[in-house]
Enzyme design. Sequence first.
Site, PDB file in Angstrom:
ATOM      1  N   GLU A 128      -3.820  41.381 -18.117  1.00 41.20           N
ATOM      2  CA  GLU A 128      -5.467  41.043 -17.551  1.00 41.20           C
ATOM      3  C   GLU A 128      -5.575  39.886 -16.886  1.00 41.20           C
ATOM      4  OE1 GLU A 128      -7.653  40.658 -21.270  1.00 41.20           O
ATOM      5  OE2 GLU A 128      -9.688  40.354 -20.215  1.00 41.20           O
ATOM      6  N   LYS A 156      -5.399  45.487 -16.899  1.00 38.82           N
ATOM      7  CA  LYS A 156      -6.737  45.441 -17.457  1.00 38.82           C
ATOM      8  C   LYS A 156      -7.372  44.377 -16.461  1.00 38.82           C
ATOM      9  CE  LYS A 156      -9.727  43.596 -21.284  1.00 38.82           C
ATOM     10  NZ  LYS A 156      -9.744  43.908 -22.744  1.00 38.82           N
TER      11      LYS A 156
HETATM   12  P1  13P Z   1     -15.245  41.862 -22.173  1.00 37.18           P
HETATM   13  O1  13P Z   1     -15.130  43.333 -21.938  1.00 37.18           O
HETATM   14  O2  13P Z   1     -16.258  41.445 -22.939  1.00 37.18           O
HETATM   15  O3  13P Z   1     -15.134  41.247 -20.788  1.00 37.18           O
HETATM   16  O4  13P Z   1     -13.774  41.419 -22.814  1.00 37.18           O
HETATM   17  C1  13P Z   1     -12.718  41.973 -22.679  1.00 37.18           C
HETATM   18  C2  13P Z   1     -11.619  40.959 -23.093  1.00 37.18           C
HETATM   19  O5  13P Z   1     -10.635  41.429 -23.720  1.00 37.18           O
HETATM   20  C3  13P Z   1     -11.576  39.777 -22.649  1.00 37.18           C
HETATM   21  O6  13P Z   1     -10.406  39.277 -22.668  1.00 37.18           O
END
Ligand code: 13P
Length: 341
Positions: free
Chosen positions: A177, A219
């Site tokens: 991510e 992600k």
């Molecule tokens: P949000 O969808 O609220 O951005 O959170 C996703 C997430 O896992 C942040 O690390």
Amino acid sequence: MNIQQLETTAQTMVARGRGILAMDESTPTCTKRFEKLSIESTPEMRRFYRDLLVTTPGLSECIAGAILYDETIRQKVLIGTPFAEYMSGQGILPGIKVDTGAKALAGHPGEKVTEGLDGLRERLREYVEMGARFAKWRAVITIGDGLPTRGCIEANAHALARYAALAQEVGLVPIVEPEVLINGDHTLERCYEVTQETLKTVFYELYKQRILLEGVVLKPSMVIAGLDCPQQASVEQVAEQTVRCLLSCVPAAVAGIAFLSGGQTSEQATMHLNAMNNLGKRLPWPLTFSYARALQQPALETWNGNPANRSAAQQALYHRARLVSAASQGNYSPEMEKEAT
Ligand code: 13P
């Protein structure tokens, strides 16, 4: 490394019409979200709320996996089963946030690097014992005056790759991510440039650390104008530029892409995902969701800390999950917002 297991898990996480529920807020973040609604943040309240989320009837129709925080994976749902075991029984893969948070990056004012590599191999083994099937590590990239720096992007990309290697070593699919933050007044074009540079760097680091891309779920954030940018882009522009950027940076071997919502409203995050899946492009990976706020917010507000609202909150989550699931197949329309929950 069990290649077959990694590939199968990764494919399950992004199977058609399904996505991931991120419910891995660290205790300080969860407390912030609770405080906005004057909900007391105790371990028991957090357990109650997260039990409410994962025991939502029908959730597994749209949710293939849910990401837990360390506190939650050690807790039990109200009927007494450990969270991970309960979820597995419902057909929802248990995932775990394994980074220890974004900290100030020395020598780089205004920038952060995500920590958590020390002792990670041992922690991952423990999470596998507790039933986890995938992991998550979030890096944050800030856009600003002269930011991001090359040093920040490289430090974060390297840490993501080191984490991904350790996760795959124990059979956990790494969610990688790299979040380009929506905060600021930058344009959509600037977000494109930064997202492109970030993703290209991340995939080069993943390559150097010998990551099996078929066993990775990316992600990313969407390519979107900053919250304070006077010129906000249309839904179609966000969809087109996000997909264009991903096509130019993400190898076809990656199992799937599950977006974060990153401060967009529930409706925006749903519309953008839907538009991407309606561009009529042949894409090498499924485009789905791994939202926290955009999935949880209606449920959290409905619950509001009151046990009597539990079932209404579950209905709100189920409704939202169905809409986002429809968007992951390009089947969402705004009229569906009004459908009875
Ligand atoms: P949000 O969808 O609220 O951005 O959170 C996703 C997430 O896992 C942040 O690390």
